[in-house]
Design an enzyme around this catalytic site. Sequence first.
Site, PDB file in Angstrom:
ATOM      1  N   CYS A   1       0.855  -1.184   0.000  1.00 29.95           N
ATOM      2  CA  CYS A   1       0.000   0.000   0.000  1.00 29.95           C
ATOM      3  C   CYS A   1       0.893   1.235   0.000  1.00 29.95           C
ATOM      4  CB  CYS A   1      -0.907   0.024   1.231  1.00 29.95           C
ATOM      5  SG  CYS A   1      -1.988  -1.416   1.382  1.00 29.95           S
TER       6      CYS A   1
ATOM      7  N   TRP B   1      -3.851  -1.543  -1.290  1.00 27.55           N
ATOM      8  CA  TRP B   1      -3.817  -2.826  -2.013  1.00 27.55           C
ATOM      9  C   TRP B   1      -4.218  -3.860  -0.979  1.00 27.55           C
ATOM     10  CZ3 TRP B   1      -3.385  -4.221  -6.964  1.00 27.55           C
ATOM     11  CH2 TRP B   1      -3.071  -5.539  -7.275  1.00 27.55           C
TER      12      TRP B   1
ATOM     13  N   ARG C   1       1.085   1.792  -6.047  1.00 26.86           N
ATOM     14  CA  ARG C   1       1.287   0.840  -4.955  1.00 26.86           C
ATOM     15  C   ARG C   1      -0.027   0.191  -4.512  1.00 26.86           C
ATOM     16  NH1 ARG C   1       6.155   1.107  -2.291  1.00 26.86           N
ATOM     17  NH2 ARG C   1       5.187   0.173  -0.456  1.00 26.86           N
TER      18      ARG C   1
ATOM     19  N   LYS D   1       8.412 -15.055 -21.605  1.00 33.67           N
ATOM     20  CA  LYS D   1       8.899 -13.715 -21.262  1.00 33.67           C
ATOM     21  C   LYS D   1       9.668 -13.102 -22.419  1.00 33.67           C
ATOM     22  CE  LYS D   1       7.221 -12.768 -17.509  1.00 33.67           C
ATOM     23  NZ  LYS D   1       6.091 -13.475 -18.104  1.00 33.67           N
TER      24      LYS D   1
ATOM     25  N   GLU E   1       7.276 -12.128 -25.316  1.00 31.59           N
ATOM     26  CA  GLU E   1       6.287 -11.068 -25.132  1.00 31.59           C
ATOM     27  C   GLU E   1       6.887  -9.675 -25.039  1.00 31.59           C
ATOM     28  OE1 GLU E   1       3.838 -11.409 -21.618  1.00 31.59           O
ATOM     29  OE2 GLU E   1       5.486 -12.169 -20.406  1.00 31.59           O
TER      30      GLU E   1
ATOM     31  N   ASN F   1       1.032   0.305   6.003  1.00 32.28           N
ATOM     32  CA  ASN F   1       1.466  -0.530   4.879  1.00 32.28           C
ATOM     33  C   ASN F   1       2.162  -1.734   5.471  1.00 32.28           C
ATOM     34  OD1 ASN F   1       2.450  -1.634   2.467  1.00 32.28           O
ATOM     35  ND2 ASN F   1       4.281  -0.353   2.512  1.00 32.28           N
ATOM     36  N   GLY F   2       1.644  -2.918   5.212  1.00 37.26           N
ATOM     37  CA  GLY F   2       2.260  -4.128   5.746  1.00 37.26           C
ATOM     38  C   GLY F   2       1.224  -5.104   6.237  1.00 37.26           C
TER      39      GLY F   2
ATOM     40  N   LYS G   1      -2.469  -6.056 -19.413  1.00 36.92           N
ATOM     41  CA  LYS G   1      -2.104  -6.641 -18.119  1.00 36.92           C
ATOM     42  C   LYS G   1      -3.122  -7.670 -17.671  1.00 36.92           C
ATOM     43  CE  LYS G   1       0.522  -7.035 -14.536  1.00 36.92           C
ATOM     44  NZ  LYS G   1       1.817  -7.702 -14.688  1.00 36.92           N
TER      45      LYS G   1
ATOM     46  N   GLU H   1       8.242 -20.659 -19.120  1.00 37.08           N
ATOM     47  CA  GLU H   1       8.043 -19.285 -18.658  1.00 37.08           C
ATOM     48  C   GLU H   1       9.120 -18.366 -19.228  1.00 37.08           C
ATOM     49  OE1 GLU H   1       6.844 -15.775 -16.680  1.00 37.08           O
ATOM     50  OE2 GLU H   1       5.839 -17.538 -17.499  1.00 37.08           O
TER      51      GLU H   1
ATOM     52  N   HIS I   1      13.115 -36.313 -31.132  1.00 35.15           N
ATOM     53  CA  HIS I   1      11.877 -36.733 -31.779  1.00 35.15           C
ATOM     54  C   HIS I   1      11.375 -35.689 -32.775  1.00 35.15           C
ATOM     55  CE1 HIS I   1      11.594 -40.259 -29.255  1.00 35.15           C
ATOM     56  NE2 HIS I   1      11.810 -39.494 -28.188  1.00 35.15           N
TER      57      HIS I   1
END
Length: 610
Positions: free
Chosen positions: A2, A74, A27, A486, A489, A100-101, A605, A482, A505
């Site tokens: 946050c 958040w 944030r 990355k 993209e 925040n936390g 996103k 992955e 193969h």
Amino acid sequence: MCGIVGYIGKRDTQSVLIEGLKKLEYRGYDSAGIAVFTPEGLQISKSIGRLANLESKLEAAPLVGSAGIGHTRWATHGKPSDVNSHPHTDNSEKFSVVHNGIVENYLELKEELIGQGHVFVSETDTEVISHLVAREYDGDIVKAVQKAISYMRGAFALGVLTEYEPHKLVAVRQASPLIIGLGEGENFIGSDIPAILKYTRNVYILNDGEMAVLTEDSVELMTIEGNFISREMIHVDWDAVTAEKNGFDHFMLKEIHEQPKAYRDTIRGRVDESGRKVVLKDLNLTEDRIKQIQNVHIVACGTAYHAGLVGGTVIEQLVRVPVYNDVASEYRYRSPLITPETLVIVVSQSGETADTLAALREAKSNGAHVLAVTNVVGSSIARDADDVLVTLAGPEIAVASTKAYSSQLIAFYLLGLYLAQVRGTQSEDQVAHMISAIQALPEQVESMLENSDAIKAYAEQISHNQHLFFIGRGLDYAVAQEGSLKLKEISYIHSEAYAAGELKHGTLALIEDGIPVIALATQDSVLEKTVSNIKEVKARGADVMVITHEEHVASLLKSVDQAFAIPKTLPLFTPALSVVPLQLLSYYASLALGHDVDKPRNLAKSVTVE
């Protein structure tokens, strides 16, 4: 994650707080609020949704005063709502807190406070802090805050006000960032430098276990035990855009470097004090239901699907139940066999992925218990699932997911161990050993990030190629997928990931002289076979970079062109380390090609259409 901001001085406090929150909205953006000392006393205005909602509310009913605190949220405890928004107060409404936390032991503290007659109105952990401060207040807000935080476990950056001492603003840092801005006849607090950069470039950066007491004309720094300290002032010469990225050139690079914190935050509060047991208090999944699970389906899209591939292996190995991974867009259309004994795990960073949401509803309609792994508490997927395991990565601004993916891995590690505890498939000593390895991961990631120059040089080298391949076996293959995604993209280089044993193969036909191949060789049980596959591509002219453990670098350099070493951990947890150099590789390759790293073409996103 946050954002908090605070001000004490002669300016229009409301304007200063709103301006600061605009710079911190990255944030967190599910709600916002401010508290201001006005002639009528301490008053609060807050609203769910974007900061613009709060601004509209304040236009109709402004708060005029000389000191205040603000927050952009958040959510981690309690869904996004007006009542769960910060600032929070006690029952007298004379004390106000922004935070925040995470307060790990907030439920214990809340029960204690309720027993003493305190009445709570929100679902948050933060409200506990305001009640603690009020309980401990005896004419000195500084001592009251110090006493309150002595009861708390977890991470917190705090801004605290009381109507009884309107000329003081108290700030505290413990494992969450907080800075103090120094002005003339005014002072500031903020989660990040951008919050106060419009007003001052002179700052103190608080360390863990420190606090500050601000008035208009002074700032006193001390430990949370009350010992005064001195600190060299820092003059910030960043521009506003760079400051928003904390000095990094792009949000993606910043978020890669935030992974150690994201790991720690996702672990925090989910391991008991002995370090020998995983504790997931918020799950509704009963022990009896866990023991009845006959199979697990993991359903996701894109990067989250790749996290699910790792998670599936983790659960199979630790819990010894069959796991099936599915791409969410295909799940419903293959008529999966779902029973009440099926646990369906859906994974989504945003919690709004349309295909994943549809799969979730399909699973529930067939009687499965659905557990969501998501980074957004109040999202559609979080609301519709039977259970939610929240990853605490904080907001991710770059389109290419980094810290959200790796936090999903941590969530799967913890979930796998928790299920294993309940079903008795791992001993207490085995669980404790694995917990210790998980807790070591953040520091191990930090060590890799300090030595990323080799990856940068290699990325610049391969950026001139049109095609590239990733290979690996087992969990290395999951991470290779992955890594390939990355690179595609954000650099737009065509790349493919293959199970290394499948090369013979058909895929070997694509290997030609000079083509880059990135080989992951971190799984000791199949290391010899992976080396054989590396030799197959080398024999056909490939230029090979291997990612492996430090102990294998010397021997593998006899078979490859370059190597990047990652720290040693347990095989199951290696993906949380081996993915980091692949993230850096894609970032630096995109940078070398001059692309917009944070906003790659054609991508969004959150994918909210099927």
